[in-house]
Write a protein that holds these residues in place. Structure first.
Motif, mmCIF file in Angstrom:
data_model
loop_
_atom_site.group_PDB
_atom_site.id
_atom_site.type_symbol
_atom_site.label_atom_id
_atom_site.label_comp_id
_atom_site.label_asym_id
_atom_site.label_seq_id
_atom_site.Cartn_x
_atom_site.Cartn_y
_atom_site.Cartn_z
ATOM 1 N N THR A 6 0.848 -1.193 0.000
ATOM 2 C CA THR A 6 0.000 0.000 0.000
ATOM 3 C C THR A 6 0.879 1.238 0.000
ATOM 4 O OG1 THR A 6 -0.117 0.485 2.345
ATOM 5 C CG2 THR A 6 -1.527 -1.287 1.548
ATOM 6 N N CYS A 89 -8.099 4.492 3.348
ATOM 7 C CA CYS A 89 -7.351 5.731 3.271
ATOM 8 C C CYS A 89 -7.660 6.521 2.007
ATOM 9 C CB CYS A 89 -5.863 5.429 3.355
ATOM 10 S SG CYS A 89 -5.240 4.568 1.913
ATOM 11 N N CYS A 92 -5.161 4.097 -1.583
ATOM 12 C CA CYS A 92 -4.771 2.816 -2.155
ATOM 13 C C CYS A 92 -5.903 2.269 -3.020
ATOM 14 C CB CYS A 92 -4.485 1.781 -1.073
ATOM 15 S SG CYS A 92 -3.378 2.335 0.196
ATOM 16 N N CYS A 95 -7.413 -1.005 -0.189
ATOM 17 C CA CYS A 95 -7.023 -0.611 1.152
ATOM 18 C C CYS A 95 -7.813 -1.417 2.147
ATOM 19 C CB CYS A 95 -7.248 0.872 1.393
ATOM 20 S SG CYS A 95 -6.549 1.360 2.962
ATOM 21 N N CYS A 98 -5.309 0.262 5.773
ATOM 22 C CA CYS A 98 -3.862 0.143 5.949
ATOM 23 C C CYS A 98 -3.357 0.947 7.141
ATOM 24 C CB CYS A 98 -3.115 0.485 4.662
ATOM 25 S SG CYS A 98 -3.377 2.150 4.044
HETATM 26 ZN ZN LIG Z 1 -4.624 2.391 2.166
#
Ligand SMILES: [Zn+2]
Ligand SMILES: [Zn+2]
Ligand SMILES: [Zn+2]
Lengths: 494, 145
Positions: A6, A89, A92, A95, A98
């Motif tokens: 990531t 987030c 990514c 995700c 992460c």
């Molecule tokens: Zn992420």
């Protein structure tokens, strides 16, 4: 770079390497601050730094608190953990939250918090794969993929509604002969039937998988496997076939459904497969269905198109008696379409007994396992006790004709022992002559050979030279040692 | 330490390759020219290489540590990669929305995850397999299923 990394993976690696070197000191904290400013300087080119910067801020703050006292650090970490309990987030492609993983990892390093989600740790490997290892792990180098790409050439068309002989000789004789003559030409094998795209592997003995591949088929062309008893010339390759199939079925991600093989097996082979399944060493539920077959059973392999019935055979004597073990069987296939129905019977290994006639009486084509031939057997002084032999193969047709007034049009003899010399051509010739003397003239008797193709719909056989299918074939006498038996159409022969 | 060759390789492997793949797919899908996108790719490649030189200059001046340099370069590649992946996904999804009422779910099920439900990387073969599926659902839609 590894897969599934990531946005935070490189940062984590960096932070970890800094923290790994020594305890949390003013120096370390300063180092992190410097790194953050360097990151900011790069922000003009890095498209997404917000995420990284904010997690770095948190990291630096944690280090500061931790430097103050461990307890304060703990508290800060706990509070932040709650705050980070949000989805993704947004930076990514994939995700799996992460940030929260990053935070937990950091907690583990700094505060010795045990991370109960270790299994999901794929984002933050501290070590990175060296290039020379990575390239061996690239999916492009996977042999399963290469195997599948060969399969995709889709040769199955040639085999549609055909019966393919894939059996050379019986037992372990091929292994011995290969050693004696320093070659790999001698093979065992089995048979392959395809009806309307549904493929059946029959008795996958020693070298079956090798032969299957040799003629352009793969394990994904097999929908069902039938094993009539546990001798190695009938089931030796079951493990190889299963293992290969497991890999192929698993790697074939483009296919919607998992490819599954139905295994119809005699009691002993079934027990072998079951042990492997229980011990998790093969025949996994994901790719196989195991069926224990008893003589007398039948199964619908393909709805309204392909049935099989299993009839009893007498092959393996029970110790110290004149009786036979009851788990062995032969099989008859009924191949149906809108206009016709064709019956193919495979005797498998059995001594001759009148009960077999029932399975042969309606067949269009019969494959009989003859095995070794001895003088007493040929002279019909003493019949063989475990295989048909010459006498059994003769009686099977003669008595069928006597009792039912009909007999199969095609008669393949298989599982020659060949321990002494290549008897195949001569024995077939004698059998043909002797049956003719009994008025049985409309029968084509052919010594089965690997690669021979029988057209189930038309009742014809492929000429070894021109590839045309014909009803009238001439068996050519092989000249050399272990030369292949050829069957030729009239044009190619004359 | 990341050499320039290695860096270039990673940029191509992780970013340019994917970006061109995305362009080709969209060109094919919408039958429109994507030259501007290719130009962006070329410019990004140029910026990457000058970033490399610039940052190595700092390393020579001992302003940056080796580890920092590696991290920053990896971050750069990673951010380009993630952006590209997201934009391929976004663009395709926008097109699919026209006839797929549940495009989000569809993309989630067949592109982001494999059929066993594990997350999968977006690679050429994954993308091809997915497009085949998408085309099928498109035909199904056109046929009014
Ligand atoms: Zn992420
Ligand atoms: Zn046997
Ligand atoms: Zn046998």
């Amino acid at each position: 770079m590894q897969k599934n990394e990531t946005m935070l993976t490189p940062v984590y690696r960096y932070v970890f390497s800094v923290l790994d070197e020594s305890a949390v000191t003013e120096d370390r904290i300063r180092q992190m601050r410097v790194f953050k400013s360097h990151l900011r300087k790069s922000a003009c080119i890095l498209t997404e730094t917000k995420e990284i910067e904010s997690i770095l801020d948190c990291t630096i703050e944690l280090l500061e608190r931790f430097h103050e006292s461990e307890e304060i650090g703990q508290d800060f970490w706990n509070n932040k953990l709650k705050a980070l309990q949000c989805d993704s987030c947004q930076s990514c492609y994939h995700c799996k939250k992460c940030r929260i993983y990053y935070w937990k990892e950091l907690g583990e390093v700094l505060l010795q918090k045990t991370n109960d989600e270790k299994k999901s740790k794929t984002y933050f490997p501290v070590r990175s794969l060296p290039d020379e290892i990575q390239r061996h792990l690239e999916p492009s180098a996977s042999i399963s993929t290469l195997y599948l790409s060969r399969i995709k050439r889709d040769s199955i068309g040639v085999f549609r509604n055909k019966f393919l002989m894939l059996k050379g000789m019986s037992s372990s004789t091929p292994a011995m002969l290969n050693n004696i003559f320093d070659t790999n030409d001698y093979v065992g094998g089995g048979f392959y039937l395809n009806w309307n795209g549904y493929g059946v592997a029959i008795d996958p003995g020693y070298s079956f998988v090798h032969n299957l591949h040799h003629y352009g088929l793969s394990v994904l062309d097999v929908q069902a496997v039938i094993i009539t008893h546990e001798h190695i010339d009938h089931n030796n390759d079951m493990r190889l076939l299963d293992d290969l199939h497991f890999s192929a079925a698993r790697f074939d991600e483009e296919k919607e459904k998992t490819h599954i093989i139905d295994w119809y097996m005699d009691e002993i082979s079934y027990a072998m497969a079951s042990v492997l399944r229980t011990e998790r060493s093969g025949f996994k539920e994901e790719t196989c269905r195991l069926h224990r077959v008893m003589a007398g059973d039948s199964a619908e392999l393909k709805t309204n198109e392909l049935d099989v019935t299993f009839f009893p055979t007498k092959h393996i004597p029970k110790d110290g008696t004149y009786n036979y073990k009851e788990h062995t069987f032969g099989c008859s296939f009924c191949c149906k379409n809108k206009v016709q129905k064709k019956i193919i019977t495979y005797t498998s290994d059995t001594k001759y007994f009148n009960g077999l006639l029932e399975a042969v009486k309606e067949a269009d084509m019969v494959i009989a396992n003859i095995s070794g031939i001895y003088e007493d057997d040929y002279m019909q002084i003493k019949e063989k006790s475990t295989h048909l032999g010459y006498g059994g193969c003769y009686n099977l047709i003669r008595k069928c004709s006597e009792k039912y007034g009909r007999y199969p049009r095609f008669y393949f003899l298989s599982e020659f022992w060949n321990g002494k010399s290549d008897i195949r051509y001569d024995i077939v010739k004698c059998l043909k002559r002797e049956l003719e003397e009994q008025g049985i003239t409309d029968i084509r008797i052919i010594p089965s050979e690997t690669g021979m193709l029988y057209d189930i719909e038309d009742g014809s056989i492929q000429c070894s030279q021109c590839g045309q299918y014909t009803d009238e074939v001439i068996v050519k006498r092989p000249t050399g040692l272990n030369e292949k038996i050829e069957v030729l159409c009239r044009e190619c022969y004359f | 330490m990341m050499t320039k060759e290695k860096f270039l390789f990673e940029v191509i492997d992780n970013y340019l390759y994917l970006a061109s793949l995305g362009c080709m797919v969209m060109e094919n899908y919408l039958l429109e020219d994507r030259t501007p996108d290719y130009i962006i790719c070329a410019n990004n490649l140029h910026s990457c290489l000058s970033f490399y030189d610039q940052i190595y200059n700092q390393l020579d001046k001992k302003e940056y540590s080796e580890q920092e340099v590696d991290t920053l370069l990896t971050c750069l590649i990673q951010s380009l990669k993630q952006e590209t992946l997201k934009s391929i996904n976004r663009e395709l999804k926008e097109c699919a929305r026209n006839y797929l009422p549940d495009a989000d779910q569809f993309f989630n099920d067949y592109l982001m995850h494999d059929r066993k439900g594990n997350i999968q990387e977006l690679t050429a073969s994954v993308l091809i397999a997915f497009l085949r599926r998408l085309r099928e659902s498109e035909t199904a839609y056109a046929e009014g299923k």
